[in-house]
Motif scaffolding. Structure first.
Motif, mmCIF file in Angstrom:
data_model
loop_
_atom_site.group_PDB
_atom_site.id
_atom_site.type_symbol
_atom_site.label_atom_id
_atom_site.label_comp_id
_atom_site.label_asym_id
_atom_site.label_seq_id
_atom_site.Cartn_x
_atom_site.Cartn_y
_atom_site.Cartn_z
ATOM 1 N N SER A 1 0.871 -1.167 0.000
ATOM 2 C CA SER A 1 0.000 0.000 0.000
ATOM 3 C C SER A 1 0.904 1.212 0.000
ATOM 4 O O SER A 1 1.941 1.214 0.683
ATOM 5 N N ASN A 2 0.516 2.217 -0.783
ATOM 6 C CA ASN A 2 1.303 3.437 -0.779
ATOM 7 C C ASN A 2 2.740 3.162 -1.209
ATOM 8 O O ASN A 2 3.678 3.790 -0.739
ATOM 9 N N ASN B 1 2.917 0.962 5.646
ATOM 10 C CA ASN B 1 4.015 1.928 5.503
ATOM 11 C C ASN B 1 5.312 1.424 6.120
ATOM 12 O O ASN B 1 6.004 2.166 6.836
ATOM 13 N N ASP C 1 -1.365 4.022 10.795
ATOM 14 C CA ASP C 1 -0.686 2.927 10.105
ATOM 15 C C ASP C 1 -1.011 1.566 10.720
ATOM 16 O O ASP C 1 -0.693 0.533 10.144
ATOM 17 N N LYS D 1 -8.471 8.664 6.551
ATOM 18 C CA LYS D 1 -7.837 7.360 6.453
ATOM 19 C C LYS D 1 -8.580 6.361 7.332
ATOM 20 O O LYS D 1 -8.958 6.680 8.458
ATOM 21 N N TYR E 1 -3.122 13.007 -4.038
ATOM 22 C CA TYR E 1 -3.305 11.603 -3.653
ATOM 23 C C TYR E 1 -2.686 10.711 -4.712
ATOM 24 O O TYR E 1 -2.679 11.062 -5.893
ATOM 25 N N PRO E 2 -2.183 9.546 -4.342
ATOM 26 C CA PRO E 2 -1.612 8.649 -5.345
ATOM 27 C C PRO E 2 -2.705 8.145 -6.291
ATOM 28 O O PRO E 2 -3.848 7.941 -5.857
ATOM 29 N N PRO F 1 -3.135 3.117 -4.895
ATOM 30 C CA PRO F 1 -3.473 4.117 -3.869
ATOM 31 C C PRO F 1 -4.114 3.540 -2.618
ATOM 32 O O PRO F 1 -4.485 4.287 -1.721
ATOM 33 N N ASN G 1 -4.905 5.079 0.736
ATOM 34 C CA ASN G 1 -4.269 6.391 0.840
ATOM 35 C C ASN G 1 -4.954 7.447 -0.012
ATOM 36 O O ASN G 1 -4.365 8.461 -0.345
#
Lengths: 1038, 565
Positions: free
Chosen positions: A512-513, A567, A585, B294, B403-404, B408, B411
């Motif tokens: 993720s991310n 993350n 997170d 989030k 934002y991605p 994503p 996120n």
């Protein structure tokens, strides 16, 4: 082996009949290759017979030595033996016999065929019973038969073998490859799960599937009211498993090793690049005909896909071939030691299993290690103690993407996309970032799911010497399972080739991310069962009585918790402590659940001269699932039997034995979610107020304060016979009435009441005792066994027909009669009836149709003749995806040292809808692609293509009978060919026995289903395919 | 030894029965759910039940797949509500095209089948909370607020029913239980639109009186306020006066209702730019919003709607129909027959065009959108060509480039959804006042005319003022333009074209797209049909009540006109 795999490879070209012939040819060749005769020396000689026939291939062994031989064609043998030795005569289908030499030089022996063994004992609920005095419908499978299958999952060994059992293997993924088991089909709209009892422990944690088949002595299946002894958990039938125990005598060591080769039974053939490119053009054309037929791909481009001249820009990828291996390996090793003295007997075993998945360089692996130690001790003359300990480790490892998703991607990914670029081998972006050729590997991390199971049972039995026939026994069983999972999802790079710039643009997927994530969890489950029972057995004159009363209680506790973190700064630290630092997170979850049961059990079994047989069962069950006032249920049953052939007046010469029996009883089912007797309010924290997620509570279940178990009234009438010395027959008619079926009212309550159930989640409405289903059917078995000289053979056929009829199910009151489930079998589909394809404007004028319908669309029948196609034109199908008919054909034969065992399994009266996820979102089965209607192919047998079949009028939007397949099949489920080494050759090996064998599972299938395995039940056909297994094995006795 | 073992069994049995005397072995406590009494006895738990009424139950696939469930209406989903209108189509269909093609039916409601069920479930939950509120131990003042909040939520649910289905079935405060007669005729009696609205107005009046005006430490953004209640009433009053509502209300009432919000003097137009407005709701224009963050996020809009050249899935792609409607920057109409316009169709347009629509040549994430062919990376010649826009445009409104887009997950999806913002109230006021008083009249109790209200919005957008002296009809058109453009993709168009009864025109137009052909450095523009057979029939002015519902009522609920009962 080579022959078999050759036959397998060429199977595509052969018809089923040819394939079968070629198999047979291989088999015959093997015979020639292996055949040789055995020789022996003399001192003691004799002949082994059964009835009038000589028995060949009977092993004759000097007890306690490795000195052994086998009888010849005439049943004759000679062997050296000391004057005080004992000879042991054994053969697969006959009861073993021991004869003391006593100085004799000639010993002639009669062996009894096992089928005719009058003293055979069958495990039934809470005790054992002589087979001849059984009054219930009980099927028995011997452990020895189970190990004839290379399948590692016990549940897959039943198909075709057991009457009354409906078995379907839905997936072949290592670790999740079990079959669904139903006894006598669907009988309730609630849970149809069968109760598994292992060594007397109801619902033993760990269940049936993962037991080591080598440890299983026998399996009994209670199909009728005789299961009522298991009370409110018995309604769906009971499977009793008995594990092996030691016998006094010299230790016998048994070891086996199996090497298997697995491959998918079937994979759908998908459209190639040129075809799919043409289909994309058609999709665009239908949207905007004025722009012509080459809106997406030019004719030149399609040509390049077809001729392979530019594999970088115009590839033709077979995603299944790129992602999957041809064969995967599996192997199993097993060793057991059994023996003991008169006072202490033991059976200990250990086994190991390895299974690889199908993915190339795949992460999927299943490993299992298990042990068992069953010890029985006579502490005193009257006190016997047994300790059963068993445990196993199930190590599952998978890619972080589920098998469903990987196969979904294989079937979706376009052949016009490279899996790996031919220039540099880089993996492509696949379909929307899913490249199945790498998804099956560990590139995106792995998901590990080790499970440990421990089962311990301490049993005691005390014979109260003061009262003859009175005894007490009981057990304390503790089961535990520890289910751990850890899935570390790592980012990885896929590439998009840009031909304009000749560059490979990297894109990160996974995690993720662009950073790794970890989810980790533990689920523990404990069951404690204690049982105490007082037994009384007596006989006076010809009256035989056995009775017991008992008390049992059990408690199940489950605890789960887990954590998620994302993350991760690096992929080198897959541990929960090493992840991202922001509060958001990390996430955690956890829950616990407990429920308890209390039961009082009683049974009286009476017979007169083993001729007139009567059984009464009674059980009172209390369950914490239900409210105080509705906790206890009472489940009586009675059964009677009459062995007519024992009567002096019965003089039918060709009938060897004949028994009539009948049973009737009340059984229960409590398999529903607990705590439905109260309103359930649950935290569901998803509302953001200000800058935080605030606690939120939802009412998730309305109370049903009078919820209680469902009831089943079962009736069986049966006939058992053996006749003409070689035939056996069983015929059972059964009937079952389920009432008080627990079901939520989710159709009849209008939404306007506010009582509205969520989609795809537990209903707001509680289960209520409202449903009624009747079912009935029959089971029939006919067997024939005989031997001719060296040949001994048997053939047996069985069939089960089980049909359900819904008497009451919650349906909206305004539903048209012809669409109701009431009055019809369970699990049917509601579909539009597709009666063809519109070929022309004339056709469109002729039939009522949906307003945007055009040539190439399916014609739906206007069932209610109102001139328009609406939901009222949907009709119920005759069958659902649970077969009404299941049948098996069992063949076995032995010739000298060879034996062969074949199981065919088949099903009928069964339908499955599969609508593939095809369109510009997924590839087409080539059966559709090659036969689609298009302006160029106006005679096509499949409808025209669309962007998404899922929302097309020819697909899921108007799901129709076009996609309904007759899922009937006949399949060679299992075959084994074995060779037993005997005589001097065996003597040279210094082993007690040596057997080599070749066996195979799911060898071939005859079915009308074209694109997928007919046992599959996935609505879009996206599942890990069932496995064909070819296996070689060796079994040695020391 | 043998005695020992036997004794052991007896002891165990004895212990078991002793234990069962004290507390029944079968009494088991739930640990993962609460009994009702605990929630009613604890004011904090009870309030947690109340605040969750801002969200609703999930009723179909591909709805609220991400953590946060639907609130009111539809809002951010893969297929947005705009894709049932002439604003956009959903590139991946997902049961939207057949609605655009006129196939909407009681048995086949696609994404338009959930308002009925979700609203009534929420109404029951609100009624349940209202029924139990008196017994909860908390201050009288707080109870009053919660009651007002619940009344507001219930009114909002009725709004979702009324504007989609017309006359509602009014439940009052009744809470139905499983033991009630659920086939009672009263359950299935639809009230008229006017009766339904009158009921909702009384609820809103009562809520407005008791709700706080401002957010503070004890009442955080996202909860109902007086302004929210009045805004909802304004919208309903405007609808009620509209042609479709057949005299259920008057324009004068609608003026009053809008003025009530304006008169609070609390709200204003955001001055930080039209585009930025939709990225953050922390401004004075926000009247009532749904917030996300989030772990409580909505659909990942950027990948769902982004161009294929960036790894996006196309998603809700704007139609040529909308693009053509954007005025030129000077307020004149765009016209394909004007060669200056047709040579450079994206030049000099209403600034809101650039904030709403991604078009060929628009800058995006440090790059330029290429929907031209051959070779445009965001056209079918680009990667993942099946995700290329069917219309040649991509959605820009709401998208947050910070934002991605790729990978994503978790996120993105944090943008707020505006249920009510001040611009809508000004437009409500302008429309009602124009109809009631004409373009330039400042009604009693107000400081604005229809024209000045619209001009506030045009000024903020950077468009020239409307002149004085416009006819009612010209002003009507101007207001309709303003609503189409200012409120695009905010779930207004669907209802506006219906209440104005112009859907049979606007929704019967072909769904347009653009083909941009590049030859050397020259681009030529040809319009095309992006989705075949778009059609609208009169019955579709109201949604059909789902077939299951009609059947469950044993056909006692009256279906909307034109649909099979």
């Amino acid at each position: 082996m080579k022959c078999l795999s050759d036959a397998k490879q060429s199977a595509v070209l052969l018809t089923q009949r040819q394939r079968w012939l070629s198999l047979f040819f291989c088999f015959s060749l093997s015979f020639l290759f292996f055949s040789f005769s055995s020789l022996a020396q003399t001192t003691v000689s004799g002949k082994v017979t059964s009835g009038d026939s000589a028995l060949a291939g009977v092993t004759v062994q000097v007890k306690g030595t490795s000195n052994a031989t086998a009888t010849d064609v005439q049943g004759k043998f000679t062997i050296n033996a000391a004057a005080n030795a004992t000879l042991v005569f054994s053969s697969v289908n006959f009861a073993q016999k021991e004869v003391a030499v006593d100085g004799k030089t000639t010993i002639n022996v009669q062996l009894n065929a096992l089928d005719l063994n009058l003293s055979e004992v069958v495990v039934v609920g809470y005790n054992t019973q002589k087979k001849v005095t059984l009054t219930g419908s009980v099927s028995v499978v011997k452990g020895a038969d189970l190990v004839k299958s290379p399948q590692v999952n016990v549940s897959n060994s039943f198909a075709g073998r057991i009457t009354g059992m409906i078995v379907n293997n839905r997936s072949g993924e290592p670790g999740y490859d079990g079959s669904s088991i139903l006894i006598r089909g669907l009988a309730t709209t609630n849970n149809n799960e069968v109760l598994i009892v292992v060594d007397g422990v109801p619902g033993q944690i760990g269940g049936l599937e993962r037991l080591n088949p080598n440890d299983i002595e026998s399996i009994s299946v209670l199909k009728d009211a005789s299961a009522a002894i298991y009370g409110n958990r018995a309604a769906n039938g009971v499977i009793l498993i008995t594990t092996k125990r030691g016998k006094s005598g010299k230790p016998s060591i048994n070891a086996s090793f199996n090497q298997g080769f697995t491959s998918p039974t079937r994979l759908p053939k998908m459209a190639d690049a040129a075809t799919l490119a043409t289909i994309f053009n058609e999709v665009a054309y239908y949207k905007n005909p004025t722009l012509g037929m080459n809106q997406t791909y030019s004719a030149a481009e399609i040509q390049k896909f077809a001729d392979g001249s530019d594999p970088l820009n115009y590839p033709n990828t077979d995603w299944a071939e790129t992602s999957l291996k041809k064969t995967a390996l599996q192997n199993q090793a097993n060793i057991s030691v059994a023996g003991g003295s008169d006072n202490v007997r033991y059976y200990v075993s250990s086994s190991m299993l390895n299974q690889d998945g199908l993915y190339k360089n795949g992460a999927t692996k299943y490993k299992q290690y298990s042990f068992r130690s069953n010890i029985d001790a006579n502490v005193t003359k009257d006190l016997k103690v047994s300790l059963y300990l068993s445990g196993r480790q199930e190590d599952r490892q998978y890619p972080t993407t589920s098998a469903g998703n990987i196969f979904r991607s294989i079937y979706r990914a376009f052949p016009m996309i490279n899996a790996f670029y031919p220039t540099n081998g880089l993996p492509s972006y696949g379909i929307e970032g899913s490249n199945p050729a790498v998804m099956g590997t560990d590139i995106g991390g792995v998901a590990k799911n080790p499970i440990q199971v421990f089962n311990g049972i301490l049993k005691g039995a005390y014979n109260i010497a003061a009262v003859k026939g009175l005894s007490v026994d009981g057990f304390l069983a503790i089961d535990k399972s520890w289910n751990f999972n850890k899935s570390f999802s790592k980012p990885y790079t896929l590439y998009n080739y840009d031909k304009n710039t000749n560059t490979y643009k990297p894109t990160t997927v996974g995690g993720s991310n662009n950073l790794a994530t970890l989810s980790e969890g533990q689920g523990n489950r404990t069951q404690t069962v204690s049982n105490i029972k007082v037994n009384y057995q007596t006989n006076f004159g010809k009256h035989n009585i056995l009775a017991f009363v008992g008390y049992e209680q059990s408690q199940i506790k489950t605890d789960t918790f887990g954590a998620y973190r994302e993350n991760f700064p690096t992929t080198l630290t897959p541990d929960i402590s090493q992840g991202g630092t922001s509060a958001s997170d990390s996430k955690t979850y956890g829950a616990s659940l407990s429920f308890t049961r209390k039961s009082y059990i009683g049974k009286i079994s009476y017979n007169y001269d083993e001729k007139y047989l009567v059984d009464f069962n009674m059980r009172a069950d209390g369950s914490s699932i239900f409210p105080k006032s509705k906790r206890y249920g009472y489940f009586p049953s009675a059964s009677v039997g009459w062995r007519i052939s024992q009567e002096s007046f019965f003089e039918v010469p060709f009938i060897n034995s004949l028994k009539l029996r009948a049973s009737y009883g009340l059984l229960g089912n409590d398999n529903v979610r607990p705590f439905q007797y109260m309103n359930n309010l649950t935290f569901n924290n998803q509302v953001v107020l200000g800058s935080t997620i605030v606690p939120g509570i939802d009412l998730t279940k309305l109370a049903n304060p009078i919820i209680t178990w469902e009831e089943s009234k079962k009736t069986d009438i049966a006939l058992e016979a053996t006749f003409l010395n070689h035939f056996n027959l069983e015929f059972i008619y059964f009937r079952q009435k389920r009432s008080n079926i627990l079901a939520p009212r989710n159709a009849s309550i209008a939404n306007v009441t506010g009582i509205v159930n969520p989609w795809n989640a537990s209903t707001l409405v509680p289960d209520e005792n409202i449903g009624k289903v009747n079912s009935n059917g029959f089971e029939a078995t006919l067997g024939y066994n005989n031997r001719k000289g060296d040949f001994s053979y048997g053939i047996s056929g069985n069939i089960t027909y089980a049909k359900s009829k819904i008497v009451f199910i919650d349906e909206p009151s305004g539903k048209p009669d012809y669409q109701r489930e009431t009055g019809r079998p369970m699990n049917t589909y509601l579909l539009y009836n597709a009666i063809g394809i519109f070929r022309s404007a004339d056709d469109l004028a002729k039939y009522p149709h949906l307003s945007p319908a055009d040539a190439g669309d399916l014609i739906f029948e206007d069932i209610n003749k109102d001139g328009q196609i609406t939901a009222n034109d949907q009709v119920r199908t005759k069958y659902g995806n649970i077969p009404e008919i299941m049948y098996g054909i069992l063949l076995n034969g032995s010739y000298k040292n060879f034996d062969m065992n074949i199981v065919f399994a088949g099903q009928s009266h069964v339908s499955q809808v599969v609508i593939p996820e095809a369109g510009t979102v997924g590839n087409f089965y080539s059966s559709w692609a090659d036969n689609r209607w298009s302006p160029a192919n106006p005679g096509g047998s499949y409808p025209r293509v669309a962007t998404r079949t899922s929302s097309s009028v020819n697909g899921n939007s108007y799901a129709s009978t076009f996609w309904l397949n007759n899922a009937s099949f006949l399949r060679l489920k299992n075959i084994e060919l074995g060779y037993n080494l005997t005589g001097s050759l065996l003597a040279k090996t210094r082993m007690q026995s040596l057997r080599v064998y070749l066996n195979a599972f799911n060898v071939f299938t005859i079915t009308k289903v074209k694109d997928y395995d007919p046992e599959g039940n996935n609505y879009s056909g996206q599942f890990y395919p069932q496995q064909r297994i070819v296996n070689v094995g060796v079994n040695v006795g020391l | 030894m043998k005695k020992h073992f036997f004794n052991h069994i007896l002891i165990v049995a004895g212990l078991l029965s002793a234990a069962s005397c004290k507390k029944d072995f079968l009494d088991v406590q739930a640990t993962d759910r609460l009994p009702e009494q605990e929630v009613l006895n604890d004011s904090t738990l009870f309030e947690a039940f109340v605040t969750n009424r801002y969200i609703g139950v999930r009723l179909i696939d591909k709805e609220a797949q991400d953590p946060a469930p639907v609130g009111f209406g539809r809002a951010f989903e893969y297929a947005m509500w705009s894709s049932l209108t002439d604003e956009s189509i959903y590139n991946n269909n997902d049961n939207t095209w057949f609605i655009q093609q006129g196939l909407l039916a009681p048995e086949n409601t696609g994404i338009a089948g959930t308002f009925w069920g979700r609203s009534y479930r929420s109404i029951r939950e609100v009624n349940y909370a209202l029924a139990n509120l008196p017994v909860v131990k908390m201050s009288a003042q707080h109870k009053t607020r919660l009651r007002a909040e619940l009344q507001f939520i219930r009114a909002f649910r009725y709004h979702d029913i009324i504007r989609n289905y017309g006359g509602a079935i009014l439940m009052g405060d009744k809470v139905y239980y499983l033991t009630d007669n659920l086939q009672d005729d009263n359950l299935f009696k639809r009230s008229s639109i006017k009766e339904s609205l009158d009921y909702v107005y009384t609820q809103l009046d009562s809520a407005a009186a008791d709700l706080p005006t401002d957010y503070d430490g004890s009442w955080a953004t996202g909860r109902a306020t007086k302004g929210a209640a009045l805004a909802l009433k304004s919208r309903l009053a405007l609808y009620a006066a509209s042609p479709l509502y057949e005299g259920a209300g008057t324009w004068a009432n609608a003026v009053t209702a809008a003025q009530a919000v304006i008169s609070m003097n609390k709200y204003g137009l955001f001055s930080g730019g039209y585009r930025n407005l939709f990225l953050d709701a922390n401004n004075s224009e926000a009247i009532f919003v749904r917030l996300y963050m989030k772990n409580a996020n909505h659909t990942h809009l950027e990948i769902a709607n982004g161009p294929n050249g960036y790894g996006g899935w196309g998603g809700n792609v704007p139609l040529q129909n909308l693009v053509d409607d954007y005025q030129m920057a000077d307020g004149s109409k765009f016209d394909w027959t004007n060669s200056t316009h047709s040579a450079n169709p994206y030049t000099n347009r209403d600034p809101r065009f650039y904030a709403t629509i991604l078009y060929n040549g628009a800058s995006y994430r440090g790059n330029t959108i290429e929907t031209f062919t051959p070779g445009g990376k965001d056209s079918p010649d680009g990667p993942d060509k099946w995700n290329a826009s069917l219309t040649g445009y991509y959605l820009k409104k709401f998208m947050n480039d910070a934002y991605p887009l790729q990978n994503p997950w978790g996120n993105a999806g944090f943008q707020p959804w505006y249920y009510f913002r001040y611009a809508e109230i000004l437009l409500n006021f302008a429309e009602a006042s124009n109809e009631a008083n004409g373009a330039d009249v400042v009604p009693a109790g107000s400081t604005l005319s229809a024209r000045t209200a619209v001009n506030m919005i045009r000024t903020r957008a950077g468009m020239p003022d409307l002149p004085a002296g416009m006819s009612v009809s010209a002003m009507r058109d101007a207001i309709r333009y303003e609503r189409r453009v200012e409120l695009a993709f905010e779930e207004h168009r669907f209802y506006d074209v219906r209440r104005w009864k112009i859907a049979d025109v606007t929704e019967n137009k072909p769904a347009g797209g653009i083909i941009i052909t590049k030859s050397g450095s020259t681009l030529t523009y040809t319009t095309k049909e992006a989705l075949e057979k778009r059609s609208f029939s009169a019955k579709m002015y109201w949604l059909p009540i789902p077939r299951n519902e009609i059947q469950a009522s044993n056909n006692k609920i009256t279906q909307n006109k034109g649909y099979t009962q």
